[in-house]
Design a protein around this motif. Structure first.
Motif, short mmCIF file in Angstrom:
data_model
loop_
_atom_site.label_atom_id
_atom_site.label_comp_id
_atom_site.label_asym_id
_atom_site.label_seq_id
_atom_site.Cartn_x
_atom_site.Cartn_y
_atom_site.Cartn_z
N PHE A 324 0.83 -1.21 0.00
CA PHE A 324 0.00 0.00 0.00
C PHE A 324 0.86 1.26 0.00
O PHE A 324 0.59 2.22 -0.74
CB PHE A 324 -0.93 -0.01 1.22
CG PHE A 324 -1.68 1.28 1.41
CD1 PHE A 324 -2.70 1.65 0.55
CD2 PHE A 324 -1.34 2.15 2.45
CE1 PHE A 324 -3.39 2.85 0.72
CE2 PHE A 324 -2.02 3.34 2.63
CZ PHE A 324 -3.05 3.69 1.76
N ILE A 325 1.92 1.27 0.82
CA ILE A 325 2.80 2.43 0.89
C ILE A 325 3.56 2.61 -0.42
O ILE A 325 3.74 3.73 -0.90
CB ILE A 325 3.79 2.29 2.07
CG1 ILE A 325 3.02 2.19 3.40
CG2 ILE A 325 4.76 3.45 2.10
CD1 ILE A 325 2.17 3.39 3.71
N ARG A 326 4.00 1.50 -1.01
CA ARG A 326 4.70 1.58 -2.30
C ARG A 326 3.78 2.15 -3.37
O ARG A 326 4.21 2.97 -4.20
CB ARG A 326 5.20 0.20 -2.72
CG ARG A 326 6.29 -0.37 -1.83
CD ARG A 326 6.76 -1.72 -2.32
NE ARG A 326 7.48 -1.63 -3.58
CZ ARG A 326 7.94 -2.68 -4.26
NH1 ARG A 326 7.73 -3.90 -3.78
NH2 ARG A 326 8.58 -2.51 -5.39
N LEU A 327 2.52 1.71 -3.37
CA LEU A 327 1.55 2.20 -4.35
C LEU A 327 1.27 3.69 -4.13
O LEU A 327 1.22 4.48 -5.08
CB LEU A 327 0.25 1.40 -4.24
CG LEU A 327 -0.88 1.78 -5.21
CD1 LEU A 327 -0.42 1.57 -6.66
CD2 LEU A 327 -2.14 0.98 -4.93
N LEU A 328 1.11 4.08 -2.86
CA LEU A 328 0.85 5.48 -2.53
C LEU A 328 2.03 6.36 -2.94
O LEU A 328 1.86 7.52 -3.32
CB LEU A 328 0.58 5.62 -1.03
CG LEU A 328 -0.21 6.85 -0.56
CD1 LEU A 328 -1.61 6.84 -1.17
CD2 LEU A 328 -0.30 6.89 0.95
N GLY A 329 3.23 5.78 -2.89
CA GLY A 329 4.43 6.51 -3.28
C GLY A 329 4.58 6.70 -4.77
O GLY A 329 5.57 7.28 -5.22
N MET A 330 3.62 6.21 -5.55
CA MET A 330 3.62 6.41 -7.00
C MET A 330 2.54 7.40 -7.43
O MET A 330 2.37 7.66 -8.62
CB MET A 330 3.40 5.07 -7.73
CG MET A 330 4.46 4.03 -7.42
SD MET A 330 6.12 4.57 -7.93
CE MET A 330 7.15 3.45 -6.98
N VAL A 331 1.80 7.95 -6.46
CA VAL A 331 0.75 8.95 -6.76
C VAL A 331 1.39 10.33 -6.66
O VAL A 331 1.91 10.70 -5.60
CB VAL A 331 -0.42 8.83 -5.76
CG1 VAL A 331 -1.49 9.87 -6.08
CG2 VAL A 331 -1.01 7.41 -5.80
N PRO A 332 1.41 11.11 -7.76
CA PRO A 332 2.17 12.37 -7.81
C PRO A 332 2.06 13.29 -6.60
O PRO A 332 3.10 13.72 -6.09
CB PRO A 332 1.64 13.03 -9.09
CG PRO A 332 1.29 11.88 -9.97
CD PRO A 332 0.74 10.83 -9.05
N PRO A 333 0.85 13.61 -6.08
CA PRO A 333 0.81 14.54 -4.94
C PRO A 333 1.49 14.00 -3.69
O PRO A 333 1.92 14.77 -2.83
CB PRO A 333 -0.70 14.73 -4.70
CG PRO A 333 -1.35 14.35 -5.97
CD PRO A 333 -0.50 13.26 -6.54
#
Length: 397
Positions: A324-333
């Motif tokens: 989840f954290i890795r995925l969130l770290g790919m969202v630009p904002p």
């Protein structure tokens, strides 16, 4: 850098660095944050030296001598009965009392009384429970003929040493550092928001005062916007440099290890990309806003989006590389803040670093192009707030 862009950049930098808000945010706010941590620690240290009295009703006849020897958080006072202990508590002669029943070593249960709500996280209570547990363990194992050395091993079976294996195969001891792992991303976040706020307010002020119309008679919109972003970017780097210097001094004094040079470079890249990305967004907001109030309402939403990763800090600490954290770290904002924390807390897979930088860079290019198109038209609009369809038409134009 074009000469006109350079002039705008220098002007923005020199004007903003003299602002009272910049001086306060750069020097006083970090001091307040540090003092907010130091002062409670000071009071806790002071309180720890002002020992209160713990009444002990020891019906077992075994625990009291051991408590007097090992328990140093309180002054131990022997009390003959629970009734007398309650009377002493009500008269404020003792601050707390504990009743040890006759069958304590068999049932392992005691009762602790206090006038205030007890915290299970209190170091004094934790120490008391540990000592009482040790007494029970020692008694049970001694009766079985277990040696003293084995008993001590049972009471403290392990000592966990946290080691991070770096990409180079090196082993580094890694104590958790709240100062570095949380405050550094927080300061970088504040710097991005601060510089972005100056850009936003500057655009609004120039629109309201119609200064921008004079400026655009001698300089193109792109040169003006580029100069503003670069000048305030330099301001952000100066601010971060001051904060990092302070963090280095504090961590050196406290003997807290800092990040490696390589990680520091990665963090600064994310900071610069994050600043440029959010600056383009703030430029869009300033271009379509007709007043400071309008811009503040929209920018508050943007600021909250950037702050969300900091709210997830303790989850990130538990497992910086969870899916989840890795995925969130790919969202630009979220990329700048999430990735800075992940880099500080763990050895982030190189694919995550490269991919997140690539996504953020592409997002920056897109947002910069959109901001440029909106800025060209919106900077000259006064009074009427443009509709969404109008803004989309500017972007397509």
């Amino acid at each position: 850098m074009a000469s006109k862009t350079k002039v705008v950049a220098i002007t923005e930098f020199m004007t903003s660095v003299k602002r009272k808000e910049f001086i306060i945010l750069t020097f006083l706010l970090p001091l307040i944050l540090v003092m907010s941590m130091v002062i409670p620690l000071f009071f806790m240290q002071t309180i720890s030296h002002q020992k209160e009295t713990l009444g002990v009703v020891d019906e077992s006849g075994i625990v009291l001598p051991i408590l007097k020897e090992r328990y140093t958080d309180y002054i131990i006072k022997e009390v003959p009965s629970p009734e007398e202990a309650r009377q002493l508590l009500e008269n404020n002669i003792i601050s707390n009392y504990i009743v040890i029943p006759k069958d304590f070593l068999k049932v392992g249960k005691a009762s602790y009384y206090s006038k205030v709500q007890l915290s299970s996280f209190s170091s004094a209570n934790i120490n008391l429970e540990r000592i009482l547990s040790d007494i029970v363990i020692e008694s049970l194992l001694s009766d079985k003929g277990v040696s003293k050395e084995t008993i001590n091993k049972v009471k403290s079976p392990i000592e966990m040493e946290r080691i991070t294996v770096t990409k180079k195969g090196e082993e580094v001891e890694t104590p958790f550092s709240f100062v570095g792992n949380y405050l550094l991303p927080l300061f970088l976040f504040m710097s991005i928001m601060n510089a972005g706020g100056y850009l936003l307010n500057g655009i609004i002020e120039e629109k309201e005062n119609k200064v921008v119309e004079v400026l655009l008679s001698t300089i193109s919109p792109n040169e003006l916007l580029s100069g503003k972003i670069l000048g305030l970017g330099g301001l952000g780097i100066l601010q971060v440099g001051i904060w990092i210097s302070g963090i280095v001094i504090i961590t050196s004094f406290l003997k807290i290890p800092l990040v490696s040079f390589e990680k520091g470079i990665i963090i600064m890249i994310f900071f610069i990309l994050g600043y440029l990305f959010y600056s383009s967004i703030f430029a869009m907001i300033g271009s379509i806003s007709t007043s400071t109030r309008d811009s503040q309402q929209i920018s508050a939403v943007v600021s909250f989006l950037v702050f969300i990763p900091l709210l997830l800090f303790f989850g990130i600490v538990q497992n910086p590389n969870m899916a989840f954290i890795r995925l969130l770290g790919m969202v630009p904002p979220f990329i700048p803040t999430i990735m800075m924390m992940r880099v500080l807390l763990s050895e982030v897979p190189i694919i995550d670093i490269v991919l997140s930088m690539l996504i953020l860079s592409l997002s920056l290019i897109v947002s910069a192009k959109i901001a440029s198109k909106i800025f060209k038209v919106g900077i000259l609009m006064h009074g009427k707030k443009p509709s969404l369809s109008e803004v989309l038409r500017w972007v397509r134009g």
